[in-house]
Design an enzyme around this catalytic site. Structure first.
Site, PDB file in Angstrom:
ATOM      1  N   GLN A 102      27.649 -58.847 -46.221  1.00  0.00           N
ATOM      2  CA  GLN A 102      28.838 -58.683 -45.442  1.00  0.00           C
ATOM      3  C   GLN A 102      29.694 -57.757 -46.408  1.00  0.00           C
ATOM      4  O   GLN A 102      30.331 -58.623 -47.293  1.00  0.00           O
ATOM      5  CB  GLN A 102      29.327 -59.876 -44.984  1.00  0.00           C
ATOM      6  CG  GLN A 102      30.857 -59.887 -44.261  1.00  0.00           C
ATOM      7  CD  GLN A 102      31.343 -61.043 -43.949  1.00  0.00           C
ATOM      8  OE1 GLN A 102      30.772 -62.148 -44.536  1.00  0.00           O
ATOM      9  NE2 GLN A 102      32.062 -61.115 -42.840  1.00  0.00           N
ATOM     10  N   GLY A 103      30.293 -56.657 -46.153  1.00  0.00           N
ATOM     11  CA  GLY A 103      31.440 -56.043 -47.148  1.00  0.00           C
ATOM     12  C   GLY A 103      32.820 -56.105 -46.615  1.00  0.00           C
ATOM     13  O   GLY A 103      33.246 -54.815 -46.295  1.00  0.00           O
ATOM     14  N   SER A 124      35.362 -58.717 -48.240  1.00  0.00           N
ATOM     15  CA  SER A 124      36.389 -59.280 -49.096  1.00  0.00           C
ATOM     16  C   SER A 124      36.488 -58.089 -50.343  1.00  0.00           C
ATOM     17  O   SER A 124      35.197 -57.666 -50.667  1.00  0.00           O
ATOM     18  CB  SER A 124      36.161 -60.489 -49.764  1.00  0.00           C
ATOM     19  OG  SER A 124      36.040 -61.300 -48.376  1.00  0.00           O
ATOM     20  N   GLU A 146      31.288 -65.402 -36.657  1.00  0.00           N
ATOM     21  CA  GLU A 146      31.071 -66.142 -38.031  1.00  0.00           C
ATOM     22  C   GLU A 146      31.441 -67.526 -38.041  1.00  0.00           C
ATOM     23  O   GLU A 146      30.905 -68.474 -38.349  1.00  0.00           O
ATOM     24  CB  GLU A 146      31.643 -65.387 -39.078  1.00  0.00           C
ATOM     25  CG  GLU A 146      31.540 -65.847 -40.600  1.00  0.00           C
ATOM     26  CD  GLU A 146      31.932 -65.065 -41.666  1.00  0.00           C
ATOM     27  OE1 GLU A 146      32.621 -63.875 -41.341  1.00  0.00           O
ATOM     28  OE2 GLU A 146      31.904 -65.564 -42.848  1.00  0.00           O
TER      29      GLU A 146
HETATM   30  C1  LIG Z   1      30.532 -68.557 -51.811  1.00  0.00           C
HETATM   31  C2  LIG Z   1      31.335 -67.513 -51.170  1.00  0.00           C
HETATM   32  C3  LIG Z   1      30.639 -66.476 -50.405  1.00  0.00           C
HETATM   33  C4  LIG Z   1      31.401 -65.593 -49.838  1.00  0.00           C
HETATM   34  N1  LIG Z   1      30.715 -64.558 -49.041  1.00  0.00           N
HETATM   35  C5  LIG Z   1      31.330 -63.386 -48.650  1.00  0.00           C
HETATM   36  C6  LIG Z   1      30.626 -62.467 -48.095  1.00  0.00           C
HETATM   37  O1  LIG Z   1      29.536 -62.461 -48.104  1.00  0.00           O
HETATM   38  N2  LIG Z   1      31.268 -61.168 -47.685  1.00  0.00           N
HETATM   39  C7  LIG Z   1      32.768 -61.185 -47.789  1.00  0.00           C
HETATM   40  O2  LIG Z   1      33.169 -60.147 -47.194  1.00  0.00           O
HETATM   41  N3  LIG Z   1      33.419 -62.104 -48.346  1.00  0.00           N
HETATM   42  C8  LIG Z   1      32.965 -63.384 -48.780  1.00  0.00           C
HETATM   43  N4  LIG Z   1      33.559 -64.511 -49.369  1.00  0.00           N
HETATM   44  C9  LIG Z   1      34.760 -64.342 -49.535  1.00  0.00           C
HETATM   45  C10 LIG Z   1      35.720 -65.195 -48.795  1.00  0.00           C
HETATM   46  O3  LIG Z   1      35.942 -64.734 -47.201  1.00  0.00           O
HETATM   47  C11 LIG Z   1      37.025 -65.199 -49.125  1.00  0.00           C
HETATM   48  O4  LIG Z   1      36.945 -65.868 -50.610  1.00  0.00           O
HETATM   49  C12 LIG Z   1      38.100 -66.133 -48.392  1.00  0.00           C
HETATM   50  O5  LIG Z   1      38.552 -65.226 -47.715  1.00  0.00           O
HETATM   51  C13 LIG Z   1      39.350 -66.185 -49.377  1.00  0.00           C
HETATM   52  O6  LIG Z   1      39.838 -65.140 -50.096  1.00  0.00           O
HETATM   53  P1  LIG Z   1      40.260 -65.286 -51.612  1.00  0.00           P
HETATM   54  O7  LIG Z   1      39.095 -65.864 -52.275  1.00  0.00           O
HETATM   55  O8  LIG Z   1      40.637 -63.892 -51.996  1.00  0.00           O
HETATM   56  O9  LIG Z   1      41.368 -66.199 -51.844  1.00  0.00           O
HETATM   57  P2  LIG Z   1      42.956 -65.912 -51.750  1.00  0.00           P
HETATM   58  O10 LIG Z   1      43.261 -65.151 -50.378  1.00  0.00           O
HETATM   59  O11 LIG Z   1      43.697 -65.345 -52.811  1.00  0.00           O
HETATM   60  O12 LIG Z   1      43.401 -67.238 -51.298  1.00  0.00           O
HETATM   61  C14 LIG Z   1      43.732 -68.330 -52.439  1.00  0.00           C
HETATM   62  C15 LIG Z   1      44.141 -69.735 -51.972  1.00  0.00           C
HETATM   63  O13 LIG Z   1      45.350 -69.381 -51.229  1.00  0.00           O
HETATM   64  C16 LIG Z   1      45.507 -69.910 -50.026  1.00  0.00           C
HETATM   65  N5  LIG Z   1      46.343 -69.030 -49.002  1.00  0.00           N
HETATM   66  C17 LIG Z   1      46.175 -67.647 -48.901  1.00  0.00           C
HETATM   67  N6  LIG Z   1      47.072 -67.141 -48.307  1.00  0.00           N
HETATM   68  C18 LIG Z   1      47.539 -68.158 -47.580  1.00  0.00           C
HETATM   69  C19 LIG Z   1      48.551 -68.450 -46.465  1.00  0.00           C
HETATM   70  N7  LIG Z   1      48.810 -67.338 -45.774  1.00  0.00           N
HETATM   71  N8  LIG Z   1      48.718 -69.489 -45.930  1.00  0.00           N
HETATM   72  C20 LIG Z   1      48.391 -70.751 -46.799  1.00  0.00           C
HETATM   73  N9  LIG Z   1      47.371 -70.398 -47.652  1.00  0.00           N
HETATM   74  C21 LIG Z   1      46.862 -69.339 -48.031  1.00  0.00           C
HETATM   75  C22 LIG Z   1      43.835 -69.806 -49.484  1.00  0.00           C
HETATM   76  O14 LIG Z   1      43.735 -70.849 -48.440  1.00  0.00           O
HETATM   77  C23 LIG Z   1      43.297 -70.277 -50.926  1.00  0.00           C
HETATM   78  O15 LIG Z   1      43.307 -71.460 -51.100  1.00  0.00           O
HETATM   79  C24 LIG Z   1      32.624 -65.418 -49.916  1.00  0.00           C
HETATM   80  C25 LIG Z   1      33.542 -66.437 -50.559  1.00  0.00           C
HETATM   81  C26 LIG Z   1      32.537 -67.342 -51.279  1.00  0.00           C
HETATM   82  C27 LIG Z   1      33.306 -68.449 -52.212  1.00  0.00           C
END
Ligand SMILES: Cc1cc2nc3c(=O)[nH]c(=O)nc-3n(C[C@H](O)[C@H](O)[C@H](O)COP(=O)(O)OP(=O)(O)OC[C@H]3O[C@@H](n4cnc5c(N)ncnc54)[C@H](O)[C@@H]3O)c2cc1C
Length: 399
Positions: free
Chosen positions: A126-127, A129, A244
């Site tokens: 899944q691409g 993030s 998902e």
């Molecule tokens: C082990 C793992 C596997 C993953 N696998 C995939 C994958 O296969 N493909 C893919 O595309 N992605 C994948 N992801 C990505 C995942 O979807 C993102 O990590 C997730 O959406 C959070 O984004 P971020 O890490 O950029 O954190 P951020 O968006 O930077 O968030 C940081 C913190 O701020 C909080 N926050 C942010 N915005 C708000 C708001 N508006 N209100 C309240 N709180 C907020 C969040 O809850 C979090 O606690 C994976 C992540 C992990 C950890």
């Protein structure tokens, strides 16, 4: 309301049990039971066994090779697989991309990709993030520029789960940088063997290689690999996310996890008595069990509605939040039950070791699982974001 299984459902459950006893290889179930990581070969073996039996795609319509099960049968199957410690089916092709292709893909895409998802020839990742585009996914910057019969893709995806095994990736790309964020995104299917793609590993807290960065440099993607319409990708992306999140509820995993906690807490002593008899610990276990029963019923209700053609909406956010909270609570109970045995999360500390420090059965992987499952409340849209969605629907009247 009769919550007991009917005679037909019990017969189906027996059929699943007989199948699992006969066909689930012991080395696979033992690896799952001990919480060991799964290599590609192990995933592929179980995928093939289920496909041979026709039980690989419970959520697909029968016309595309699905099982034709109702919600209760699917629930029974999941429950039995978890109880038998069967490996998890990698969801990216089967439960995430396939519904999108079935709903929005072209006939040619369905005819080409769906059978290859079933056969295992295509392993999808899944691409979505990117650095700076996780919760705020619509701000993604990976660009796709039309050049004749191709798109030229440049940019970077991150956290790509099991991307090291994948030969295909479904990607959200920006095709119109001038439009409002959500309106300039398209959904592309990209062959990972195309020149210009580089997969770089990211090591997780428990030391495993589960996620990756995926870099794109002038990657040429045929236009026929666009799903639906150009710049309409956000609609398909959101549709995929609801699938998902529903699958993220993980009822069967929690049931198996809770049983493991109880087994461990029966073996471990606290002031000379089994830990499970400690009122404080027993109360936490009971609370987790009650929450799980409530969520299991909600899950059944939602998959039953989905079976009637209603795409899960805000309910999938509820399942995501509650399901992951329960799983993390169970991980924490296991860690507490293991006590000092949870300290090393080294794979060499295995049950059967006859030294004095031999750990109780079931304690080997609790620390690794505890650390690894911190991810549950982050991926698939973080739990804070799910709560925002729920609040908007229930307080603000919009989805
Ligand atoms: C082990 C793992 C596997 C993953 N696998 C995939 C994958 O296969 N493909 C893919 O595309 N992605 C994948 N992801 C990505 C995942 O979807 C993102 O990590 C997730 O959406 C959070 O984004 P971020 O890490 O950029 O954190 P951020 O968006 O930077 O968030 C940081 C913190 O701020 C909080 N926050 C942010 N915005 C708000 C708001 N508006 N209100 C309240 N709180 C907020 C969040 O809850 C979090 O606690 C994976 C992540 C992990 C950890």
């Amino acid at each position: 309301m009769d919550l007991n299984y009917s005679a037909e459902e019990l017969a189906f459950r027996d059929e699943v049990r007989v199948f699992l006893e006969a066909k689930l290889p012991q080395d696979l179930s033992e690896a799952v039971r001990q919480g060991k990581g799964m290599c590609k070969d192990k995933h592929d073996r179980w995928h093939s066994i289920l496909n041979e039996r026709g039980w690989l795609a419970p959520t697909w319509p029968q016309e595309h090779g699905g099982c034709g099960w109702n919600a209760v049968e699917r629930h029974i199957f999941e429950e039995e697989c978890c109880r038998a410690h069967a490996p998890r089916i990698v969801p990216f092709g089967l439960t995430m991309l396939a519904p999108v292709l079935q709903q929005f893909g072209s006939d040619a895409q369905r005819a080409y990709f769906l059978p290859r998802i079933l056969s295992g020839e295509h392993w999808w990742c899944q691409g979505y993030s990117e650095p700076g585009a996780g919760s705020d996914l619509a701000s993604l910057r990976t660009r796709a520029v039309r050049d004749g019969d191709h798109y030229i893709v440049n940019g970077q995806k991150t956290w790509t789960t099991l991307g090291q095994y994948a030969n295909w990736i479904f990607c959200l790309v920006r095709t119109n940088p001038e439009a409002k964020q959500q309106e300039g995104i398209s959904f592309l299917l990209i062959d990972m063997n195309t020149p210009g793609i580089e997969v770089r590993p990211i090591e997780l807290l428990d030391g495993t290689h589960e996620v990756n960065e995926v870099w794109f440099t002038d990657v040429r993607v045929p236009v026929e690999n666009l799903v639906g319409e150009e710049n309409k990708g956000w609609t398909y992306a959101k549709f995929l996310l609801t699938h998902e999140r529903t699958n993220i509820a993980g009822v069967g995993f929690s049931q198996a996890g809770l049983e493991a906690v109880k087994r461990l807490a029966r073996q471990q002593l606290h002031r000379g008595r089994p830990l499970l008899e400690n009122p404080h610990f027993a109360a936490r276990v009971a609370r987790a069990e009650i929450d799980l029963m409530a969520m299991s019923t909600t899950n059944l209700r939602i998959i039953s509605a989905a079976a009637k053609g209603q795409a899960p909406g805000v309910e999938s956010s509820m399942l995501k939040v509650k399901g992951t909270e329960i799983r993390q609570e169970i991980n924490d109970l296991a860690r507490r039950a293991a006590g000092t045995y949870a300290l090393p999360f080294a794979s060499e500390s295995v049950a059967g070791d006859n030294s004095e420090l031999a750990p109780p059965d079931g304690s080997e992987a609790v620390a690794a699982q505890y650390f690894n499952n911190r991810k549950l409340s982050i991926f698939g849209g973080s739990n804070e974001i799910q709560k925002n969605i729920i609040a908007k629907v229930s307080l603000g009247g919009r989805s």
